[in-house]
Scaffold this motif. Sequence first.
Motif, PDB file in Angstrom:
ATOM      1  N   THR A 100       0.810  -1.076  -0.007  1.00  0.00           N
ATOM      2  CA  THR A 100      -0.028   0.032  -0.013  1.00  0.00           C
ATOM      3  C   THR A 100       0.944   1.357  -0.093  1.00  0.00           C
ATOM      4  OG1 THR A 100      -2.017  -1.136   1.354  1.00  0.00           O
ATOM      5  CG2 THR A 100      -1.816   1.229   1.297  1.00  0.00           C
ATOM      6  N   MET A 101       1.819   1.139   0.796  1.00  0.00           N
ATOM      7  CA  MET A 101       2.807   2.384   0.915  1.00  0.00           C
ATOM      8  C   MET A 101       3.514   2.627  -0.538  1.00  0.00           C
ATOM      9  SD  MET A 101       4.140   2.116   4.874  1.00  0.00           S
ATOM     10  CE  MET A 101       5.078   3.712   4.680  1.00  0.00           C
ATOM     11  N   ALA A 102       4.119   1.479  -1.059  1.00  0.00           N
ATOM     12  CA  ALA A 102       4.832   1.719  -2.171  1.00  0.00           C
ATOM     13  C   ALA A 102       3.712   2.145  -3.307  1.00  0.00           C
ATOM     14  CB  ALA A 102       5.298   0.454  -2.544  1.00  0.00           C
ATOM     15  N   ASP A 103       2.466   1.869  -3.496  1.00  0.00           N
ATOM     16  CA  ASP A 103       1.573   2.033  -4.417  1.00  0.00           C
ATOM     17  C   ASP A 103       1.349   3.455  -4.158  1.00  0.00           C
ATOM     18  OD1 ASP A 103       1.556  -0.430  -5.449  1.00  0.00           O
ATOM     19  OD2 ASP A 103      -0.459  -1.047  -4.804  1.00  0.00           O
ATOM     20  N   ARG A 104       1.231   3.935  -3.153  1.00  0.00           N
ATOM     21  CA  ARG A 104       0.819   5.492  -2.750  1.00  0.00           C
ATOM     22  C   ARG A 104       2.179   6.428  -3.138  1.00  0.00           C
ATOM     23  NH1 ARG A 104      -1.297   7.978   2.883  1.00  0.00           N
ATOM     24  NH2 ARG A 104      -1.262  10.370   2.200  1.00  0.00           N
ATOM     25  N   PHE A 105       3.255   5.984  -2.816  1.00  0.00           N
ATOM     26  CA  PHE A 105       4.454   6.556  -2.949  1.00  0.00           C
ATOM     27  C   PHE A 105       4.744   6.817  -4.554  1.00  0.00           C
ATOM     28  CE2 PHE A 105       9.044   6.911  -3.697  1.00  0.00           C
ATOM     29  CZ  PHE A 105       9.544   7.936  -3.147  1.00  0.00           C
ATOM     30  N   GLN A 106       4.664   5.619  -5.204  1.00  0.00           N
ATOM     31  CA  GLN A 106       4.748   5.706  -6.680  1.00  0.00           C
ATOM     32  C   GLN A 106       3.742   6.734  -7.415  1.00  0.00           C
ATOM     33  OE1 GLN A 106       6.918   3.974  -8.395  1.00  0.00           O
ATOM     34  NE2 GLN A 106       6.433   4.919 -10.286  1.00  0.00           N
ATOM     35  N   LYS A 107       2.602   6.651  -6.977  1.00  0.00           N
ATOM     36  CA  LYS A 107       1.565   7.691  -7.283  1.00  0.00           C
ATOM     37  C   LYS A 107       1.830   9.111  -7.221  1.00  0.00           C
ATOM     38  CE  LYS A 107      -3.466   8.956  -7.177  1.00  0.00           C
ATOM     39  NZ  LYS A 107      -4.789   8.514  -6.364  1.00  0.00           N
ATOM     40  N   GLU A 108       2.393   9.284  -5.974  1.00  0.00           N
ATOM     41  CA  GLU A 108       2.626  10.823  -5.588  1.00  0.00           C
ATOM     42  C   GLU A 108       4.134  11.151  -6.370  1.00  0.00           C
ATOM     43  OE1 GLU A 108       3.650  10.874  -1.413  1.00  0.00           O
ATOM     44  OE2 GLU A 108       1.425  10.939  -1.086  1.00  0.00           O
ATOM     45  N   ILE A 109       4.922  10.110  -6.647  1.00  0.00           N
ATOM     46  CA  ILE A 109       6.111  10.637  -7.681  1.00  0.00           C
ATOM     47  C   ILE A 109       5.664  10.783  -8.902  1.00  0.00           C
ATOM     48  CG2 ILE A 109       8.449   9.487  -8.595  1.00  0.00           C
ATOM     49  CD1 ILE A 109       8.660  10.518  -5.825  1.00  0.00           C
ATOM     50  N   SER A 110       4.900   9.943  -9.389  1.00  0.00           N
ATOM     51  CA  SER A 110       4.373  10.077 -10.820  1.00  0.00           C
ATOM     52  C   SER A 110       3.804  11.554 -10.809  1.00  0.00           C
ATOM     53  CB  SER A 110       3.585   9.152 -11.120  1.00  0.00           C
ATOM     54  OG  SER A 110       3.925   7.775 -10.999  1.00  0.00           O
ATOM     55  N   THR A 111       2.951  11.870 -10.007  1.00  0.00           N
ATOM     56  CA  THR A 111       2.252  13.407 -10.155  1.00  0.00           C
ATOM     57  C   THR A 111       3.379  14.355 -10.250  1.00  0.00           C
ATOM     58  OG1 THR A 111       0.313  12.254  -8.862  1.00  0.00           O
ATOM     59  CG2 THR A 111       0.658  14.763  -9.040  1.00  0.00           C
TER      60      THR A 111
END
Length: 294
Positions: free
Chosen positions: A87-98
């Motif tokens: 869950t943390m990895a998915d959220r971090f990846q989404k923030e980095i992509s944004t």
Amino acid sequence: MAISISLQGLGLIILAAVLLQTIAVAVSFMYFNKVLNTMQESFSRSSVSCLMNANMRFGYEDSAAEDKKSDPCWQVTQQLHYHIEKTMADRFQKEISTAMRNKLTGVPPILNPGVRGVPLPKVAAHVTGVVSSTDPPTAEGSRSSRGYLGERIRAWEGQRGLSFLENMELKGGELLVPRAGLYYIYAQTYFRLSSTGETEVEAKGEVGDPKEEEGAQLLQYIYKKMSSYTVPILLMKSSRSACWPRGQGPGLFSLHQAGTAFLQPADRLFITVSNASAMEMDGRASYFGAFLVG
């Protein structure tokens, strides 16, 4: 008559067998449902117990790896850790992509989220120099009555190329601030000094004069103009001593500065330089801007 009685008896026997089977199925269903609920409650209590006592049970260095893997508590904690990390990895990846998408599209980052849960509005501007092959950069000479130093640059582009305006206006070379807040302000000016400066000195017969040896003093100022105060306020300045080029090629120099300032609505930002006629008004070389950070 005997045949009718025998058929009725057979029907009763079949009906009794169906009823008994139905009762057995119902009793079995209730029994297994109760057992399943008991197992779920037991598993939930054991899972919570595992989480509360995980450090106590597996905090010893001499615990064998095989013993851990065979323990149900170890399996529960490992599954929980896996889901948390995913869950943390998915959220971090989404923030980095944004963040990367905003960087590529030129949207400045929001450094301060403001009120918790309420992001700051996008207020930003990046204006660039306007290249002209015939006219020099539009500027006003330095006048003591105007209350600022240097020559004021007005030829800025706010719509095309690398420039953009996000809830800010560009009027007469000035950026109009729409709302109060802390702003990050930056500017860069690029100068091209030709060897004509040295040639003109030699033509006047002043070779060896101390002023010619000193070269040129390049200065850049960032001013704020308030509606409630007639004299512009100097926010930042930058300077550099540049020697006149002695070869055939021009001398290239740049000044860059940046900082933060608290601005009020209707405040205006503008740039002045020491020698506007020597500026290189390429949009990638001369520019200035600001954006709201808090």
